[in-house]
Enzyme design. Sequence first.
Site, PDB file in Angstrom:
ATOM      1  CB  SER A 110      50.035   0.378 -32.296  1.00 50.81           C
ATOM      2  OG  SER A 110      49.372   1.710 -32.362  1.00 50.81           O
ATOM      3  CB  SER A 111      50.964   4.598 -28.806  1.00 51.37           C
ATOM      4  OG  SER A 111      50.726   5.153 -30.066  1.00 51.37           O
ATOM      5  CB  CYS A 112      46.178   3.131 -31.105  1.00 48.26           C
ATOM      6  SG  CYS A 112      46.378   1.529 -31.915  1.00 48.26           S
TER       7      CYS A 112
HETATM    8  O1  GFB Z   1      48.771   9.324 -38.431  1.00 45.85           O
HETATM    9  P1  GFB Z   1      47.298   9.526 -38.435  1.00 45.85           P
HETATM   10  O2  GFB Z   1      46.579   9.049 -39.508  1.00 45.85           O
HETATM   11  O3  GFB Z   1      47.050   8.357 -37.140  1.00 45.85           O
HETATM   12  O4  GFB Z   1      46.784  10.856 -38.167  1.00 45.85           O
HETATM   13  P2  GFB Z   1      46.475   8.481 -35.563  1.00 45.85           P
HETATM   14  C1  GFB Z   1      47.554  11.646 -36.947  1.00 45.85           C
HETATM   15  C2  GFB Z   1      46.783  12.911 -36.797  1.00 45.85           C
HETATM   16  O5  GFB Z   1      47.127  13.728 -37.907  1.00 45.85           O
HETATM   17  C3  GFB Z   1      45.236  13.058 -36.749  1.00 45.85           C
HETATM   18  C4  GFB Z   1      46.156  14.289 -38.592  1.00 45.85           C
HETATM   19  O6  GFB Z   1      44.800  14.054 -35.848  1.00 45.85           O
HETATM   20  C5  GFB Z   1      44.918  13.239 -38.501  1.00 45.85           C
HETATM   21  O7  GFB Z   1      43.710  14.049 -38.336  1.00 45.85           O
HETATM   22  N1  GFB Z   1      46.319  14.737 -40.053  1.00 45.85           N
HETATM   23  C6  GFB Z   1      46.308  15.962 -40.696  1.00 45.85           C
HETATM   24  C7  GFB Z   1      46.490  13.644 -40.920  1.00 45.85           C
HETATM   25  N2  GFB Z   1      46.580  15.726 -41.937  1.00 45.85           N
HETATM   26  C8  GFB Z   1      46.401  14.290 -42.135  1.00 45.85           C
HETATM   27  C9  GFB Z   1      46.663  13.763 -43.636  1.00 45.85           C
HETATM   28  O8  GFB Z   1      46.531  14.343 -44.632  1.00 45.85           O
HETATM   29  N3  GFB Z   1      46.735  12.312 -43.427  1.00 45.85           N
HETATM   30  C10 GFB Z   1      46.450  11.658 -42.193  1.00 45.85           C
HETATM   31  N4  GFB Z   1      46.741  10.527 -42.193  1.00 45.85           N
HETATM   32  N5  GFB Z   1      46.482  12.282 -41.030  1.00 45.85           N
HETATM   33  C11 GFB Z   1      46.994   5.853 -36.000  1.00 45.85           C
HETATM   34  C12 GFB Z   1      45.962   4.665 -36.108  1.00 45.85           C
HETATM   35  O9  GFB Z   1      46.388   6.912 -35.646  1.00 45.85           O
HETATM   36  O10 GFB Z   1      47.910   5.868 -35.260  1.00 45.85           O
HETATM   37  C13 GFB Z   1      46.719   3.526 -36.085  1.00 45.85           C
HETATM   38  O11 GFB Z   1      44.980   5.084 -36.856  1.00 45.85           O
HETATM   39  C14 GFB Z   1      47.936   3.445 -35.426  1.00 45.85           C
HETATM   40  O12 GFB Z   1      45.827   2.551 -35.691  1.00 45.85           O
HETATM   41  C15 GFB Z   1      48.813   4.753 -35.720  1.00 45.85           C
HETATM   42  O13 GFB Z   1      47.817   3.063 -34.023  1.00 45.85           O
HETATM   43  C16 GFB Z   1      50.089   4.605 -35.064  1.00 45.85           C
HETATM   44  O14 GFB Z   1      47.675   8.735 -34.899  1.00 45.85           O
HETATM   45  O15 GFB Z   1      45.627   9.258 -35.541  1.00 45.85           O
END
Ligand code: GFB
Length: 317
Positions: A110-112
Amino acid sequence: MIYDLSGKRVFVAGHRGMVGGALLRRLQRERCDLLTVGRERLDLLDQAAVRSFMFEARPDAVIVAAAKVGGIQANSTFPAEFLYENLAIEMNVIHAAFRAGVEKLVFLGSSCIYPKFAPQPIREDALLSGPLEPTNDCYAVAKIAGLKLCEAYRSQYGADFIAVMLTNLYGPGDNFHLDTSHVIPALLRKAHEAKISGAATVSIWGSGTPRREFLHVDDASDAIVHLLTTYSGAQHVNIGSGEDITILDLMKLICRVVGFEGKIVADPSKPDGTPRKRLDVSRLSARGWKPRKRLKQGLAETYAWYMQNIEGMLQRA
Ligand code: GFB
């Protein structure tokens, strides 16, 4: 073509997940035999069971799509499970595949894995050049370990194991649970529920300013099969769309797709995570692959899938 799938037995570990399901759909177009096994028959955390399975099933190729995954909140709430389960799955599947003489293996990362403040777009060589984003560092460390495992079996034993790093994915088969999902399914569901209830507002986590790159899972599975059949090398390869968007603009697009006309409000009590993580996809593009699905079209299709499957999901919840 350097790995012809014709007549090969291909084991997709994690076929019930969103990516695994898309891989099965994509691989059905190849002349290979697909091998899958459900969680009730094989626990990928059980080293001895994975080894026995691999020696009995004798796949020619393996795609490691099995993983414990989740969005920003699930990652920061359950770091122990994200680290332990992902390490165990990788260790068990990759090592057993090596011991059983598997010819080709693709490990999905993953990109993380890249540093929180990596220069954009993020090139493959940014790996381990700076500190990770804390909200998902355990998941990232596990994925870095999987990538290194593939590299090590290649350099020490000549195994044709490759690793690909995927940007944020979305599509049919995604998890729509608001506490554990990634952003796209969460926002599709929130916008839908706001529309149905006649709410005046809908909320997004964080500031709305972080940027994310999204790729439809059918494009992702196509890129994985492309690399499986055409690539062999120690260097991992990024898979992404090459375009990113702020979370606020994503939500505006989602509201248009869903038909919600109320106001979007930010919830600063929730984390933003990494500010930006757009992948440099020039190595993949140079190998002749590009995505097909535009974000708006992919969102509309994913919303349609959600609407069709909403009842089954509610019953399972
Ligand atoms: O998709 P997401 O949960 O993961 O969140 P990451 C991406 C962005 O969307 C963050 C915002 O800035 C969240 O704060 N966001 C806004 C929300 N509203 C919401 C909501 O209702 N739900 C969620 N989930 N996010 C993940 C990693 O990071 O990316 C994993 O945790 C993995 O490890 C994945 O690598 C690809 O992009 O921040």
